[in-house]
Scaffold this motif. Structure first.
Motif, mmCIF file in Angstrom:
data_model
loop_
_atom_site.group_PDB
_atom_site.id
_atom_site.type_symbol
_atom_site.label_atom_id
_atom_site.label_comp_id
_atom_site.label_asym_id
_atom_site.label_seq_id
_atom_site.Cartn_x
_atom_site.Cartn_y
_atom_site.Cartn_z
ATOM 1 N N LEU A 7 0.833 -1.201 0.000
ATOM 2 C CA LEU A 7 0.000 0.000 0.000
ATOM 3 C C LEU A 7 0.871 1.256 0.000
ATOM 4 O O LEU A 7 0.634 2.194 -0.766
ATOM 5 N N VAL A 8 1.895 1.268 0.828
ATOM 6 C CA VAL A 8 2.785 2.428 0.896
ATOM 7 C C VAL A 8 3.523 2.618 -0.424
ATOM 8 O O VAL A 8 3.623 3.734 -0.948
ATOM 9 N N ILE A 9 4.031 1.541 -0.994
ATOM 10 C CA ILE A 9 4.775 1.644 -2.255
ATOM 11 C C ILE A 9 3.868 2.147 -3.370
ATOM 12 O O ILE A 9 4.244 3.043 -4.145
ATOM 13 N N ALA A 10 2.644 1.600 -3.467
ATOM 14 C CA ALA A 10 1.741 1.967 -4.549
ATOM 15 C C ALA A 10 1.244 3.396 -4.412
ATOM 16 O O ALA A 10 1.109 4.112 -5.408
ATOM 17 N N ALA A 169 3.636 4.092 7.068
ATOM 18 C CA ALA A 169 2.211 3.783 7.217
ATOM 19 C C ALA A 169 1.517 4.863 8.042
ATOM 20 O O ALA A 169 0.387 5.267 7.734
ATOM 21 N N HIS A 170 2.189 5.356 9.064
ATOM 22 C CA HIS A 170 1.593 6.402 9.901
ATOM 23 C C HIS A 170 1.413 7.690 9.107
ATOM 24 O O HIS A 170 0.367 8.356 9.224
ATOM 25 N N ALA A 171 2.392 8.044 8.286
ATOM 26 C CA ALA A 171 2.275 9.258 7.467
ATOM 27 C C ALA A 171 1.125 9.137 6.472
ATOM 28 O O ALA A 171 0.357 10.087 6.267
ATOM 29 N N ARG A 192 -8.978 1.988 6.367
ATOM 30 C CA ARG A 192 -9.427 0.977 7.336
ATOM 31 C C ARG A 192 -8.266 0.071 7.736
ATOM 32 O O ARG A 192 -8.095 -0.257 8.930
ATOM 33 N N LEU A 193 -7.458 -0.328 6.754
ATOM 34 C CA LEU A 193 -6.292 -1.165 7.047
ATOM 35 C C LEU A 193 -5.283 -0.402 7.903
ATOM 36 O O LEU A 193 -4.766 -0.921 8.900
ATOM 37 N N ARG A 211 -13.982 9.655 9.345
ATOM 38 C CA ARG A 211 -14.116 9.544 10.801
ATOM 39 C C ARG A 211 -14.761 8.225 11.180
ATOM 40 O O ARG A 211 -14.363 7.583 12.161
ATOM 41 N N ALA A 212 -15.748 7.779 10.407
ATOM 42 C CA ALA A 212 -16.403 6.505 10.705
ATOM 43 C C ALA A 212 -15.424 5.345 10.609
ATOM 44 O O ALA A 212 -15.430 4.436 11.442
ATOM 45 N N VAL A 213 -14.565 5.372 9.591
ATOM 46 C CA VAL A 213 -13.590 4.287 9.416
ATOM 47 C C VAL A 213 -12.580 4.284 10.566
ATOM 48 O O VAL A 213 -12.226 3.219 11.100
#
Length: 703
Positions: A7-10, A169-171, A192-193, A211-213
């Motif tokens: 996810l981060v790479i893409a 991931a945090h960023a 969500r992930l 916010r819901a997620v």
């Protein structure tokens, strides 16, 4: 964790790397060079900084990481599948439509096993043996095509080194959660992930769906919920039930554990003031279903939460702002409606056009809008700015698009607003938007990004390679344009058809290339495929220098089977090549854009290609879907609708990055940092620079 890394790479084109340890002699440098060579074959490369970091790692670690990186970027560009073509020599030796059908019929008649069905009174040509299914293997296709000759114009996307996976991931989590614009469905899934790994919540989550997620993860972890309206609780309950947090589609609410029921009712009780109960009737049925799951009568210590369900059942009255405003407008009490709307600045500005045409006086309405501007979100201000700058004259057509990208057009019958009124309204908006923009410091801007539209909503655009917001314009290089579609059916036979609608400068005199017309003087179709159990690809070549139509509209039709959002896989993209450049039908290093198809309509209009007065070609992003028919959709059946939609988008004056850049430059600065805005981040930017590229452009939208 592999999903998080991909996810981060893409999304960021950054490779997460832990802090380097003590260097040890190894073959890491050799492995890094081999990885870079493999990446170049699909149009990616390691930056010098990434090569240096990789070279310091053990060779085995580089190989393991390289396998994951290569898999991610191949999927990003669409090279994770085998793109075969129906006609093996495509784009050469593609028969004319009549020639093809005559040959197929002759071949069938000469086959004794096929003789009985063709002796029927009527004959369905699509059922002829051999039609619509590959008649050669992918290896046969490769053998029939020469290797691609690399050229300097081929796409090369640079991968940069990142921090640790946790830091990256945090960023990304903070960027998505704090977005000022609604996210695409894929981005919500990514959020969500990420929320399940990142405990810290951003200081501000302006978009309710986001916010819901985030609250889903907080509820699962037993942390306090972030809610300030009753609808926030309903969105959370729907999200936890695997449903739609936008509340556009009814959700089957699941049963909740006692601790979850208590947390939801406690949050609801904290925000269910009498003024906020007016939001309940809008989703009355969903509230009733939620009440059946939460059992509020078992929790007498949350009396205000019980009031919500009383309103839903009609046992307690609560008039919402919208209903009061609509009543006032329907009865001609526009001044009262304006007064009511001043309590909700965003709602007033969204109705500004209507109020200016029907209000007590333009002066009164503009004064109310000026007071409301300071309390509305930056996205509302920018959306209104774009709307008003298109109101000096009637548009070719009004385009309406829902959150899924399904669009329809209607004639623009509204009277134009007065120039003086518009000038004052625009000046108010410009002043307020400029006030909210951050200090840019030293501003560095890539000229190629100036015509990219501001991402005022990301819902209709699926993330992918080279994706830009609706209304964005970019140049098309190369003499050969090739767009493609690939799909794989999930269960039942599925037939998608790639087509191209060609129009003249007045959006008339249409002609097309599709399975019913294999070629015209400048475009060629690769052949029709009618099922895709293992995946199928279709292509259309357009020789730009020979084009006799200045407008080319690619379309993807659901002819039969599963819609886009039910197929196992479906994506569209385009490539550009030199006119003499050979290679396979699909060459990843020539792909300029690729993204998933997943709209709710059955006809996709991803983008439009336009020839300018200078003879150069541009592409403008549409991200639209037509409703279409349940089956048998063809380009011949939607020419008028597609032409009006395309014209309405092309002629609309979209708010682009150029607008914010002009405001930033006028703002001036004494700060010591650098702000860069461009399509790609260059090397050598000073430490601490603020970088905005298409993937993070939403961060430039002021709060």
């Amino acid at each position: 964790m592999d999903n998080l890394e991909s996810l981060v790479i893409a999304r960021r084109l950054r490779v997460p790397l832990d802090a380097p340890g003590a260097a040890t002699p190894d073959w890491g440098e050799t492995a890094a060079r081999q990885l870079d060579a493999a990446l170049l074959s699909v149009g990616f490369t390691c930056s010098p900084a990434l090569l240096e970091r990789l070279s310091a790692l053990p060779g085995a670690a580089v190989v393991d990481l390289g396998v994951r990186v290569l898999s991610t970027v191949r999927t990003l560009v669409g090279d994770h599948v085998r793109h075969n073509a129906y006609f093996i020599d495509f784009p050469a030796n593609v028969p004319g439509t009549l020639e093809f059908w005559a040959g197929l019929l002759r071949e069938t008649l000469l086959d004794p096993a096929a003789a009985p069905p063709v002796r029927q009174a009527t004959l369905d040509l699509l059922t002829l043996p051999g039609y619509g299914r590959y008649r050669h293997t992918y290896a046969d296709l490769l053998a029939a095509h020469a290797e691609l000759v690399p050229l300097a114009g081929d796409r090369v996307t640079v991968l940069e080194p990142g921090g640790s996976l946790e830091e990256e991931a945090h960023a990304l989590y903070l960027s998505l959660a704090g977005s000022e614009v609604p996210l695409a469905a894929e981005d919500l899934e990514a959020l969500r992930l990420l929320a399940s790994f990142c405990a810290e919540a951003p200081e501000r989550i302006p978009v309710r769906e986001n916010r819901a997620v985030v609250n889903e993860a907080r509820l699962a972890a037993g942390r306090p919920l972030l809610v300030d309206t009753v609808t926030d609780v309903l969105r959370l309950a729907c999200g936890c039930s695997g449903g739609d947090v936008t509340l556009a589609v009814p959700t089957r609410i699941r049963s909740f554990r006692r601790a979850e029921r208590r947390a939801l009712l406690q949050a609801l009780d904290a925000v269910a003031s009498p003024a906020k109960l007016g939001d309940v009737p809008r989703h009355r049925e969903q509230w009733k279903r939620l009440g059946e799951r939460l059992h509020p009568h078992e929790y007498p210590r949350f009396p205000r939460a019980a009031h919500v369900f009383e309103v839903a059942r009609g046992e307690r009255r609560a008039a919402g702002l919208d209903s009061r405003v609509e009543t006032a407008l329907a009865e001609g009490r526009t001044a009262e409606a304006v007064e009511l709307l001043e309590k909700a600045p965003g709602a007033l500005l969204r109705r500004l056009d209507h109020l200016l045409r029907t209000g007590p006086s333009a002066r009164v309405v503009l004064e109310a809008a000026e007071r409301a501007a300071a309390g509305a979100s930056g996205r509302v201000l920018l959306s209104l700015r774009e709307h008003l700058q298109n109101r000096l004259a009637p548009a070719a057509g009004r385009v309406f698009a829902n959150r899924y990208g399904r669009a329809w057009a209607a004639p623009d019958s509204r009277p134009p607003l007065g120039e003086e009124v518009l000038s004052r309204a625009l000046a108010v908006l410009d002043e307020e938007i400029a006030r909210r923009l951050p200090d840019p410091g030293e501003l560095v801007v890539d000229p190629d990004v100036l015509d990219v539209a501001l991402p005022l909503s990301g819902k209709a655009a699926a993330p992918g390679l080279g994706m830009l917001p609706r209304g964005s314009v970019s140049t098309v290089d190369g003499g050969l344009l090739r767009f493609f579609v690939h799909w794989r059916q999930a269960g039942r036979r599925t037939d998608y058809d790639l087509s191209a609608l060609m129009l003249d400068a007045s959006y008339g005199d249409p002609e097309h290339v599709s399975w019913t017309n294999h070629a015209n003087g400048f475009a060629t179709y690769s052949g029709d495929l009618v099922e895709a159990p293992d995946g199928a690809s279709e292509f259309i070549d357009v020789r730009l220098a020979e084009a006799t139509r200045p407008i080319v509209v690619p379309q993807v039709h659901v002819y039969a089977g599963e819609p886009f959002d039910e197929a196992a896989e479906a994506f569209f993209g385009y490539m550009t090549r030199d006119a003499a450049q050979e290679g396979r039908p699909f060459e990843p290093r020539t792909v300029r854009m690729k993204s998933d198809l997943r709209g709710s309509g059955r006809v996709a209009l991803p983008l439009v290609f336009l020839r300018g007065d200078d003879g150069g070609w541009r592409v403008k992003w549409l991200h639209l879907y037509l409703k279409g028919h349940p089956g048998f959709n063809q380009v011949e059946g939607n020419r008028a609708t597609a032409s009006l939609l395309v014209r309405s988008i092309v002629e609309r004056d979209h708010l682009r990055v150029r607008y914010l850049v002009d405001l930033l430059r006028a703002k001036g600065s004494t700060a010591g940092h650098t702000t860069y805005i461009g399509l790609e981040a260059p090397a050598g930017l000073p430490p601490g620079s603020r970088v905005y590229t298409p993937g993070t452009l939403h961060e430039l939208i002021p709060a």
